[in-house]
Design a protein around this motif. Sequence first.
Motif, short mmCIF file in Angstrom:
data_model
loop_
_atom_site.label_atom_id
_atom_site.label_comp_id
_atom_site.label_asym_id
_atom_site.label_seq_id
_atom_site.Cartn_x
_atom_site.Cartn_y
_atom_site.Cartn_z
N SER A 129 0.84 -1.21 0.00
CA SER A 129 0.00 0.00 0.00
C SER A 129 0.87 1.25 0.00
O SER A 129 2.07 1.20 0.28
CB SER A 129 -0.96 0.04 1.19
OG SER A 129 -0.34 0.62 2.32
N PHE A 130 0.20 2.38 -0.28
CA PHE A 130 0.90 3.67 -0.36
C PHE A 130 1.46 4.10 0.99
O PHE A 130 2.27 5.02 1.06
CB PHE A 130 -0.06 4.75 -0.88
CG PHE A 130 -1.13 5.16 0.11
CD1 PHE A 130 -2.26 4.40 0.31
CD2 PHE A 130 -0.98 6.33 0.86
CE1 PHE A 130 -3.23 4.78 1.24
CE2 PHE A 130 -1.96 6.72 1.77
CZ PHE A 130 -3.07 5.94 1.96
N LYS A 131 1.05 3.43 2.06
CA LYS A 131 1.48 3.86 3.40
C LYS A 131 3.00 3.79 3.56
O LYS A 131 3.57 4.50 4.37
CB LYS A 131 0.84 2.98 4.46
CG LYS A 131 -0.66 2.92 4.41
CD LYS A 131 -1.29 4.19 4.89
CE LYS A 131 -2.80 4.09 4.82
NZ LYS A 131 -3.48 5.28 5.27
N ASP A 132 3.64 2.90 2.81
CA ASP A 132 5.08 2.66 3.04
C ASP A 132 5.94 3.91 2.84
O ASP A 132 6.94 4.09 3.54
CB ASP A 132 5.58 1.55 2.11
CG ASP A 132 4.97 0.20 2.47
OD1 ASP A 132 4.50 0.05 3.61
OD2 ASP A 132 4.97 -0.69 1.61
N THR A 133 5.55 4.76 1.91
CA THR A 133 6.36 5.97 1.68
C THR A 133 6.32 6.86 2.93
O THR A 133 7.34 7.37 3.37
CB THR A 133 5.85 6.75 0.46
OG1 THR A 133 4.44 6.98 0.62
CG2 THR A 133 6.11 6.01 -0.83
N GLY A 134 5.12 7.00 3.49
CA GLY A 134 4.98 7.84 4.68
C GLY A 134 5.61 7.22 5.91
O GLY A 134 6.22 7.91 6.73
N ALA A 138 8.49 8.76 8.44
CA ALA A 138 8.21 9.06 9.85
C ALA A 138 8.97 8.14 10.79
O ALA A 138 9.43 8.58 11.85
CB ALA A 138 6.70 8.95 10.10
N ILE A 139 9.15 6.89 10.42
CA ILE A 139 9.86 5.98 11.34
C ILE A 139 11.36 6.33 11.35
O ILE A 139 12.04 6.11 12.37
CB ILE A 139 9.60 4.50 10.99
CG1 ILE A 139 9.79 3.64 12.25
CG2 ILE A 139 10.48 4.01 9.85
CD1 ILE A 139 9.28 2.22 12.12
N SER A 140 11.84 6.89 10.28
CA SER A 140 13.24 7.35 10.28
C SER A 140 13.40 8.50 11.27
O SER A 140 14.42 8.59 11.98
CB SER A 140 13.66 7.80 8.87
OG SER A 140 13.54 6.72 7.97
N MET A 141 12.41 9.38 11.36
CA MET A 141 12.44 10.45 12.36
C MET A 141 12.40 9.84 13.76
O MET A 141 13.12 10.28 14.67
CB MET A 141 11.24 11.40 12.19
CG MET A 141 11.15 12.11 10.87
SD MET A 141 12.56 13.16 10.48
CE MET A 141 12.32 14.52 11.60
N SER A 161 2.17 -1.71 7.42
CA SER A 161 3.38 -0.97 7.09
C SER A 161 4.20 -0.64 8.34
O SER A 161 5.42 -0.84 8.37
CB SER A 161 2.97 0.32 6.35
OG SER A 161 4.10 1.02 5.92
N VAL A 162 3.51 -0.19 9.37
CA VAL A 162 4.20 0.13 10.64
C VAL A 162 4.90 -1.13 11.17
O VAL A 162 6.07 -1.09 11.58
CB VAL A 162 3.20 0.67 11.68
CG1 VAL A 162 3.77 0.64 13.09
CG2 VAL A 162 2.77 2.09 11.31
N ALA A 163 4.20 -2.24 11.14
CA ALA A 163 4.77 -3.49 11.67
C ALA A 163 6.03 -3.87 10.89
O ALA A 163 7.06 -4.23 11.48
CB ALA A 163 3.74 -4.60 11.59
N ALA A 164 5.95 -3.77 9.56
CA ALA A 164 7.10 -4.18 8.74
C ALA A 164 8.29 -3.25 8.94
O ALA A 164 9.43 -3.69 9.14
CB ALA A 164 6.68 -4.19 7.27
N ALA A 190 0.41 -7.63 9.78
CA ALA A 190 0.84 -7.04 11.06
C ALA A 190 1.34 -8.14 11.99
O ALA A 190 2.35 -7.98 12.69
CB ALA A 190 -0.32 -6.28 11.69
N LEU A 191 0.66 -9.29 11.99
CA LEU A 191 1.07 -10.39 12.87
C LEU A 191 2.40 -10.98 12.40
O LEU A 191 3.29 -11.23 13.21
CB LEU A 191 -0.03 -11.47 12.88
CG LEU A 191 -1.35 -11.03 13.50
CD1 LEU A 191 -2.43 -12.08 13.28
CD2 LEU A 191 -1.20 -10.72 14.99
N GLU A 192 2.52 -11.17 11.10
CA GLU A 192 3.75 -11.76 10.54
C GLU A 192 4.98 -10.93 10.93
O GLU A 192 6.04 -11.45 11.23
CB GLU A 192 3.63 -11.84 9.01
CG GLU A 192 4.85 -12.34 8.28
CD GLU A 192 4.92 -13.86 8.24
OE1 GLU A 192 4.00 -14.52 8.74
OE2 GLU A 192 5.94 -14.37 7.72
#
Length: 435
Positions: A129-134, A138-141, A161-164, A190-192
């Motif tokens: 999904s498109f979430k990965d770019t965001g 943000a997780i780098s911050m 995306s957050v989980a990965a 998310a579980l994986e």
Amino acid sequence: MNPISANSQAVAHVLRCVHCGKVQETADRMFRCTQCSELLEVVYPEWAAAPAEFALRLKEIWRERRGSSLPENASGVWRFRELLPQVERENIVTMSEGNTPLIPLKKAARALRLPHLLAKHQGMNPTGSFKDTGISAAISMAKAEGFSWVCCASTGNTSASVAAYAARAEMKSIVLLPAGQVAAGKLAQALEYGAHVLQLRTDFDGCLKVLHEVVRKFPAYLLNSLNPYRLEGQKTVAFELMEQLDWKVPDHVIVPGGNLANGSALGKGFTELRDLGLIESLPKISIIQAAGANPLVRSMRENGGRELVRVNAETRATAIRIGNPASWRKAVSVLKNTGGACEEVSENEIAQAKAELGTEGIGCEPASAATLAGLKKLVAAGFVKPAETVVLVLTGHMLKDVDYMKQAPGQNLLGPMEADSDSVIKTLEQIYARH
Ligand code: F0G
């Protein structure tokens, strides 16, 4: 080719309130304006004074990086780092997100008499999904700030995306999901990836409300799109798209709307390119909502976008089942500044559009198909005209939500039948006769 170091031209940023305009250098963990509690956006004051050649060189620098295998150059986010907050190379968390295809549509183009109809398939990101770019941004911050826990509320894709990305960054993730309302593929992701998944007896809006309270008491970094750095990552799709279109601005870009960050981010990306002189005009950015989850449509219709009309959201496009969207003010500005439309589509219109995309080999989530359903209405209304170039942003991968497809009518799934060639040939003859 000249080697290009990380952040060679990055500039400092500040945070500005989207409502009262107050500028602050840092934000607390809620990412709210200290004066009026509204959302913040990232701005780069030094750009105003940047020499003209700064902007001119960017296209060249970005093109050069495409041939590089350095992680920060292979990323479709960090490749554009001159226009992003400055992050040290060792804190960049990336899985080569972005870099998604721009696919010309054929059948839909013929049916709508729009020869220049394209799909930007953001479902081709690492977690679909498109979430990965965001999340990469943000997780780098979060990493740079020394956090070891991250969290989000989600209709599914953000949690995947957050989980990965947390797993890649060796961080722990907590996700709050509306119990029973998340497509199985997203929950499985998310579980994986090892997230702590809390299913709450509420909807997405309820999960986000709870998360606000949790973040005040628990030292986890908030990765929902209230976090302005999320939008910095997501805006890069505008940069990538412009490269793919050889810097010819499309007339229309159409996105589905849920929490309303994606349309906001795209608008920000295009506006920054225009302000820096990399493009001359803005595309009209239109936002499509499901009729059962239409707070932006109602707000625009009922009060011109001055106040948010909250709704009790209900749609089978679960990704956009949101009644109280956080980024509504940002989205209203984008609609107004770009001259885009805001439209709603029914469940049947979404299902039909998704099936039509499928017949041309393009799979996507129901929420993503809302863009094609919305485009049909915008063409019928004369808002989109035949000679215009239109880009549909397909936000999620088809395999995220297979249950939706299993329920779709008119599929060619036959059997179980006897496992002999006579039965199969008889069936094939019947099919053949129908064509
Ligand atoms: N399309 C898909 C596939 C989504 O997952 C979302 C949002 C949207 C569109 C809407 O984007 O919220 O920026 O307007 N999904 C979020 C989530 C809410 O938790 O995964 P938006």
